[in-house]
Motif scaffolding. Structure first.
Motif, PDB file in Angstrom:
ATOM      1  N   THR A  24       0.814  -1.223   0.000  1.00 47.70           N
ATOM      2  CA  THR A  24       0.000   0.000   0.000  1.00 47.70           C
ATOM      3  C   THR A  24       0.847   1.273   0.000  1.00 47.70           C
ATOM      4  O   THR A  24       0.308   2.383   0.042  1.00 47.70           O
ATOM      5  CB  THR A  24      -0.924   0.023   1.235  1.00 47.70           C
ATOM      6  N   ASP A  27      -0.184   3.936  -2.418  1.00 49.54           N
ATOM      7  CA  ASP A  27      -1.620   4.223  -2.524  1.00 49.54           C
ATOM      8  C   ASP A  27      -1.913   5.717  -2.387  1.00 49.54           C
ATOM      9  O   ASP A  27      -2.940   6.194  -2.875  1.00 49.54           O
ATOM     10  CB  ASP A  27      -2.410   3.457  -1.452  1.00 49.54           C
ATOM     11  N   SER A  28      -1.020   6.443  -1.720  1.00 49.85           N
ATOM     12  CA  SER A  28      -1.230   7.879  -1.519  1.00 49.85           C
ATOM     13  C   SER A  28       0.114   8.541  -1.245  1.00 49.85           C
ATOM     14  O   SER A  28       1.091   7.872  -0.890  1.00 49.85           O
ATOM     15  CB  SER A  28      -2.168   8.134  -0.337  1.00 49.85           C
ATOM     16  N   THR A  29       0.146   9.863  -1.379  1.00 52.44           N
ATOM     17  CA  THR A  29       1.365  10.602  -1.066  1.00 52.44           C
ATOM     18  C   THR A  29       1.713  10.455   0.410  1.00 52.44           C
ATOM     19  O   THR A  29       2.891  10.346   0.770  1.00 52.44           O
ATOM     20  CB  THR A  29       1.192  12.086  -1.430  1.00 52.44           C
ATOM     21  N   ALA A  30       0.702  10.414   1.265  1.00 54.16           N
ATOM     22  CA  ALA A  30       0.946  10.245   2.703  1.00 54.16           C
ATOM     23  C   ALA A  30       1.628   8.910   2.978  1.00 54.16           C
ATOM     24  O   ALA A  30       2.565   8.829   3.791  1.00 54.16           O
ATOM     25  CB  ALA A  30      -0.362  10.348   3.475  1.00 54.16           C
ATOM     26  N   ASN A  31       1.178   7.852   2.324  1.00 52.15           N
ATOM     27  CA  ASN A  31       1.818   6.550   2.499  1.00 52.15           C
ATOM     28  C   ASN A  31       3.256   6.572   2.001  1.00 52.15           C
ATOM     29  O   ASN A  31       4.173   6.053   2.646  1.00 52.15           O
ATOM     30  CB  ASN A  31       1.039   5.468   1.751  1.00 52.15           C
ATOM     31  N   GLU A  33       5.299   9.081   1.815  1.00 49.01           N
ATOM     32  CA  GLU A  33       6.148   9.871   2.691  1.00 49.01           C
ATOM     33  C   GLU A  33       6.326   9.242   4.066  1.00 49.01           C
ATOM     34  O   GLU A  33       7.216   9.634   4.815  1.00 49.01           O
ATOM     35  CB  GLU A  33       5.594  11.286   2.796  1.00 49.01           C
ATOM     36  N   GLN A  34       5.506   8.247   4.393  1.00 49.21           N
ATOM     37  CA  GLN A  34       5.696   7.510   5.642  1.00 49.21           C
ATOM     38  C   GLN A  34       6.948   6.636   5.567  1.00 49.21           C
ATOM     39  O   GLN A  34       7.653   6.447   6.564  1.00 49.21           O
ATOM     40  CB  GLN A  34       4.476   6.633   5.932  1.00 49.21           C
ATOM     41  N   ILE A  60       2.312  10.263  -7.103  1.00 51.38           N
ATOM     42  CA  ILE A  60       1.392   9.129  -7.144  1.00 51.38           C
ATOM     43  C   ILE A  60       0.486   9.395  -8.337  1.00 51.38           C
ATOM     44  O   ILE A  60      -0.460  10.174  -8.249  1.00 51.38           O
ATOM     45  CB  ILE A  60       0.600   8.991  -5.833  1.00 51.38           C
ATOM     46  N   SER A  62      -1.569   7.465  -9.985  1.00 52.76           N
ATOM     47  CA  SER A  62      -2.889   6.923  -9.696  1.00 52.76           C
ATOM     48  C   SER A  62      -2.719   6.096  -8.436  1.00 52.76           C
ATOM     49  O   SER A  62      -1.599   5.644  -8.146  1.00 52.76           O
ATOM     50  CB  SER A  62      -3.431   6.069 -10.849  1.00 52.76           C
ATOM     51  N   PRO A  63      -3.771   5.892  -7.625  1.00 51.94           N
ATOM     52  CA  PRO A  63      -3.595   5.144  -6.383  1.00 51.94           C
ATOM     53  C   PRO A  63      -2.940   3.785  -6.628  1.00 51.94           C
ATOM     54  O   PRO A  63      -3.415   2.982  -7.425  1.00 51.94           O
ATOM     55  CB  PRO A  63      -5.027   4.999  -5.861  1.00 51.94           C
ATOM     56  N   ARG A 239       4.704  -0.131  -9.078  1.00 55.06           N
ATOM     57  CA  ARG A 239       3.547  -0.476  -8.251  1.00 55.06           C
ATOM     58  C   ARG A 239       3.811  -1.801  -7.550  1.00 55.06           C
ATOM     59  O   ARG A 239       4.768  -2.510  -7.869  1.00 55.06           O
ATOM     60  CB  ARG A 239       2.270  -0.530  -9.089  1.00 55.06           C
TER      61      ARG A 239
END
Length: 246
Positions: A24, A27-31, A33-34, A60, A62-63, A239
């Motif tokens: 995952t 799946d998102s920019t937040a993920n 950057e984690q 990202i 696309s997700p 991906r």
């Protein structure tokens, strides 16, 4: 009447893999950057090619899919690498994992993902591990250097290395890459490479066990991939990235 009692102490230990970077992650920019930082994980934005890395060229798209774009530019100040000045002809992107990966005695890691990578002259996408403390070690888990092939490399020194080059068909499609690092003898590390489910090569990294690695995904340009590179934007997508312990 006899009753047989089995205790946990009598049962063999079961080793379970731990997920260090989950699928995952893109799946998102937040993920993203984690688990990753932008640019090279040792703190630079140039390396040994003609691209300068920045956050704006990592997205990202696309997700579930990370896309790095290399954009031709003019007027950039040159970079210095190995005592030489390098012309910067592109802005592109790199990400480096926040975590370091050190193969322990008796253990290891599996790095995997699906990659859509160009093989055009002057393009140099890569998925690789490199030394945190000095150099080598380095493992190019997948490297494309503008030749129509994909390379799998393990460096013991700059001149002593193992490599395998394979024809890379259908570069517009995603291809599955897997690399397994496993401690061999408490000192050396066995490195196995797969593409699209087929085992490609087995190398041995001398004295790799116990040494920390950076994980890098980047789109470099020109350099070892030849020049001139493309005059229009180039993309590199990933991906299903995952990192687990053995």
């Amino acid at each position: 009447m006899y009753i047989l009692v089995f205790t946990a102490a009598l049962l063999p230990a079961v080793s379970t893999a731990t997920t260090l970077i989950p699928k995952t992650v893109f799946d998102s920019t937040a993920n993203l950057e984690q688990y990753f930082t932008y640019n090279y994980p040792w703190g630079g934005n140039t390396h040994n090619g003609a691209a300068r890395m920045d956050k704006a060229h990592v997205a990202i798209s696309s997700p579930g899919t990370l896309t790095i774009t290399a954009q031709p530019v003019k007027g950039q100040p040159p970079a210095t690498h190995g005592g030489k000045q390098l012309a910067i002809n592109y802005l592109a992107g790199a990400i480096g994992a926040k975590q370091h990966f050190t193969v322990p005695k008796g253990g290891g890691f599996v790095f995997s993902g699906s990659f859509q990578a160009t093989t055009t002259k002057g393009t140099w996408p890569a998925f690789w591990l490199t030394a945190v403390n000095g150099w080598p070690p380095e493992i190019d888990m997948a490297e494309w250097k503008g030749s129509g092939k994909i390379s799998f490399n393990t460096f013991n020194t700059s001149s002593v290395l193992s490599w395998k080059d394979v024809q890379y068909n259908d570069p517009a499609q995603f291809h599955d890459i897997k690399c397994e690092l496993r401690d061999k003898n408490g000192k050396d590390t066995q490195v196995k490479f797969w593409m699209d489910g087929k085992e490609i090569a087995t190398h041995v990294g001398k004295d790799y066990t116990g040494k920390p690695f950076y994980l890098v995904i980047n789109l470099q340009m020109e350099g070892s991939s030849g020049k001139p590179g493309p005059t229009t934007n180039t993309t590199y997508s990933v991906r299903n990235l995952e990192v687990t312990t053995l």
